[in-house]
Design an enzyme around this catalytic site. Structure first.
Site, PDB file in Angstrom:
ATOM      1  N   ASN A   1     -13.224 -50.204  63.311  1.00 57.00           N
ATOM      2  CA  ASN A   1     -14.574 -50.407  62.784  1.00 57.00           C
ATOM      3  C   ASN A   1     -14.568 -49.943  61.325  1.00 57.00           C
ATOM      4  O   ASN A   1     -14.633 -48.745  61.039  1.00 57.00           O
ATOM      5  CB  ASN A   1     -15.559 -49.579  63.638  1.00 57.00           C
ATOM      6  CG  ASN A   1     -16.992 -49.721  63.179  1.00 57.00           C
ATOM      7  OD1 ASN A   1     -17.269 -50.299  62.122  1.00 57.00           O
ATOM      8  ND2 ASN A   1     -17.908 -49.178  63.963  1.00 57.00           N
TER       9      ASN A   1
ATOM     10  N   ARG B   1     -14.343 -54.827  64.570  1.00 54.53           N
ATOM     11  CA  ARG B   1     -15.762 -55.083  64.316  1.00 54.53           C
ATOM     12  C   ARG B   1     -15.874 -55.780  62.957  1.00 54.53           C
ATOM     13  O   ARG B   1     -15.373 -55.284  61.958  1.00 54.53           O
ATOM     14  CB  ARG B   1     -16.532 -53.773  64.273  1.00 54.53           C
ATOM     15  CG  ARG B   1     -17.971 -54.006  63.902  1.00 54.53           C
ATOM     16  CD  ARG B   1     -18.665 -52.731  63.527  1.00 54.53           C
ATOM     17  NE  ARG B   1     -20.048 -52.999  63.184  1.00 54.53           N
ATOM     18  CZ  ARG B   1     -20.736 -52.253  62.343  1.00 54.53           C
ATOM     19  NH1 ARG B   1     -20.196 -51.220  61.766  1.00 54.53           N
ATOM     20  NH2 ARG B   1     -21.984 -52.550  62.070  1.00 54.53           N
TER      21      ARG B   1
ATOM     22  N   HIS C   1     -26.346 -55.445  64.111  1.00 54.54           N
ATOM     23  CA  HIS C   1     -26.350 -54.575  65.300  1.00 54.54           C
ATOM     24  C   HIS C   1     -26.246 -55.387  66.593  1.00 54.54           C
ATOM     25  O   HIS C   1     -26.641 -54.898  67.666  1.00 54.54           O
ATOM     26  CB  HIS C   1     -27.659 -53.750  65.398  1.00 54.54           C
ATOM     27  CG  HIS C   1     -27.789 -52.656  64.388  1.00 54.54           C
ATOM     28  ND1 HIS C   1     -29.010 -52.272  63.880  1.00 54.54           N
ATOM     29  CD2 HIS C   1     -26.884 -51.861  63.787  1.00 54.54           C
ATOM     30  CE1 HIS C   1     -28.844 -51.291  63.018  1.00 54.54           C
ATOM     31  NE2 HIS C   1     -27.555 -51.028  62.936  1.00 54.54           N
TER      32      HIS C   1
ATOM     33  N   ARG D   1     -32.844 -47.261  53.769  1.00 58.00           N
ATOM     34  CA  ARG D   1     -33.220 -48.629  53.389  1.00 58.00           C
ATOM     35  C   ARG D   1     -34.724 -48.817  53.529  1.00 58.00           C
ATOM     36  O   ARG D   1     -35.331 -48.299  54.475  1.00 58.00           O
ATOM     37  CB  ARG D   1     -32.512 -49.644  54.274  1.00 58.00           C
ATOM     38  CG  ARG D   1     -31.019 -49.662  54.099  1.00 58.00           C
ATOM     39  CD  ARG D   1     -30.427 -50.877  54.833  1.00 58.00           C
ATOM     40  NE  ARG D   1     -29.003 -50.715  55.033  1.00 58.00           N
ATOM     41  CZ  ARG D   1     -28.419 -50.664  56.235  1.00 58.00           C
ATOM     42  NH1 ARG D   1     -29.133 -50.805  57.335  1.00 58.00           N
ATOM     43  NH2 ARG D   1     -27.122 -50.507  56.320  1.00 58.00           N
TER      44      ARG D   1
ATOM     45  N   GLU E   1     -20.871 -49.261  70.984  1.00 58.56           N
ATOM     46  CA  GLU E   1     -20.382 -50.523  70.423  1.00 58.56           C
ATOM     47  C   GLU E   1     -18.871 -50.650  70.588  1.00 58.56           C
ATOM     48  O   GLU E   1     -18.345 -51.728  70.842  1.00 58.56           O
ATOM     49  CB  GLU E   1     -20.759 -50.599  68.935  1.00 58.56           C
ATOM     50  CG  GLU E   1     -22.234 -50.876  68.740  1.00 58.56           C
ATOM     51  CD  GLU E   1     -22.752 -50.467  67.375  1.00 58.56           C
ATOM     52  OE1 GLU E   1     -22.875 -49.258  67.126  1.00 58.56           O
ATOM     53  OE2 GLU E   1     -23.036 -51.352  66.561  1.00 58.56           O
TER      54      GLU E   1
END
Ligand code: ADP
Length: 414
Positions: free
Chosen positions: A7, A92, A181, A242, A388
């Protein structure tokens, strides 16, 4: 099957060795501040209970991978003694653009399509591609899969993914909502279906991935029909640093007023806004909750705004769905914050999402998937732990075995 999950982030690299048959992680690796003066490496061998720390000078992502592979064969605590024991690699990849609506095994053709997507995720896709290239050189015989954050959301209808901009921008530059996501939303939806004891295909779900980044997805019959992140992960709810959705004309206004460059404006929106922007001090929700308790007004405002935007998004998705069986909370904040869940659902009870305060209380239940609504709640509320990496490992295993990686069996995960 033993799968090395890779990842790669904009300045970090996270890897795990996952035994998919036993559904266990055997090694975790983190390289932090890649490319900086000092890159910090942390390696944990879980069965041996051993943790190693090291530092490299200005390390590239390729050097971090090489360091890891060497440690895997040389460290006495490593669960493997030869790289030949690694059966497959699961990568990923943040953006698969419109090319990929599912995970794939990587060959030359797929790799060139993946590289075309770099422009859509300029911070995240290039390091993932660099890892794929390098591992192809280091372990040429080991099959590699790509699992895309965007793939799950490729089922959104055009009315959800198109922006009301001139059509030429979609045609020329593929400007549309892609979401992100996706691996976590898919995983959380499956875990919730398991909790409810019903097939995912029969359910209407809203999944809330609330971590440093955050996104919400509307999932009908197991398929994503809308999600809050957009062309990039900047869109949607308020996040740690963000902004989430804002009036787009603020961007041009500020650029003119403060004479900001594109990169500077990008940094304001991605790194200086959200919870950090409002508190002025931190994006860490634990600290923000603490500050609010001590009477800090901006911390309280950040919490109020954060909760309000999540409530509005859940409410708007509910309005577009024909049925809603459960709302699912996952990731750092969704899994761990009793307080924020209480605040969010206090405003949604009139819509039939009724929290049970005792079940919501986290004590003794951290890491446990569970239903936290009252028995009679028309819409259930679930908490599930996202994983994940486990999902990537299981999908990689399925692809290598020629199986359907999109619709994994309900018991595919621990
Ligand atoms: P990412 O993987 O995107 O970095 P995580 O899913 O780990 O993020 O979530 C990080 C966020 O979760 C941080 O804002 C952190 O403060 C928050 N968090 C973790 N535990 C708690 C808690 N007990 N209460 C409130 N917030 C928490």
């Amino acid at each position: 099957m033993l799968v090395l999950v890779i990842n790669a982030g904009s300045s970090t690299l996270k890897c795990q060795l996952i035994e998919t048959d036993g559904k266990i992680s055997r090694m975790k690796f983190l390289a932090d501040r890649i490319g900086a003066e000092q890159t910090d490496l942390t390696l944990r061998f879980l069965e041996a209970g051993v943790k190693r720390k090291a530092a490299l000078e200005k390390a590239s992502i390729e050097e971090c991978l090489e360091w890891l592979l060497q440690a895997l064969v040389e460290d006495e605590a490593s669960p493997i003694s030869s790289l030949g024991e690694i059966d497959a690699i699961g990568n990923r990849v943040v953006s698969g653009g419109e090319h990929f609506d599912r995970s794939i095994l990587i060959d030359d053709e797929a790799l060139s399509l993946i590289k075309e997507c770099e422009i859509l995720a300029p911070l995240h896709n290039p390091p993932a591609d660099a890892c794929i290239d390098h591992m192809r050189k280091l372990l040429p015989d080991v099959p590699q899969a790509a699992v895309f954050d965007t793939a799950f959301h490729q089922t959104m209808p055009a009315k959800a993914y198109m922006y009301p901009l001139p059509m030429r921008y979609y045609e020329q530059y593929h400007i549309r909502k892609y979401g992100a996501h996706g691996t976590s939303h898919r995983y959380a939806a499956q875990q919730a279906a398991n909790l409810l004891g019903r097939p995912l295909e029969d359910l209407g779900l809203i999944t809330c991935h609330l971590g440093s980044g955050g996104s919400i997805a509307a999932i009908n019959h197991g398929k994503s029909i809308d999600t809050s992140m957009g062309f990039t992960p900047l869109d949607g709810i308020m996040m740690g640093t963000r902004s989430g959705s804002i009036d787009p004309s603020i961007v041009t206004y500020l650029m003119r007023r403060e004479n900001l460059s594109f990169d500077e404006m990008d940094a304001v929106l991605n790194k200086e806004s959200g919870v950090l922007g409002i508190t002025g001090i931190t994006s860490d929700m634990r600290e923000v909750l603490q500050m609010a308790k001590l009477g800090n007004g901006n911390a309280q405002l950040a919490i109020d705004m954060y909760v309000y935007k999540i409530q509005k998004t859940i409410g708007s998705y509910y309005a577009t769905m024909r049925r809603l069986d459960a709302v699912v909370m996952t990731a750092g904040i969704g899994e761990n914050s009793t307080e924020l869940r209480e605040l969010i659902f206090a405003g949604l009870a009139h819509m039939g999402m009724i929290l049970d305060k005792e079940r919501n209380d986290v004590s003794g239940a951290i890491g446990m998937n569970r239903i936290i609504s009252i028995d009679d709640s028309p819409i259930k509320i679930c908490v599930v732990t996202t994983d994940e990496e486990m999902r990537i490992a299981r999908e990689t295993d399925a692809l290598v075995n020629g199986e359907d990686a999109t619709n994994l069996p309900a018991d595919a995960f621990a």
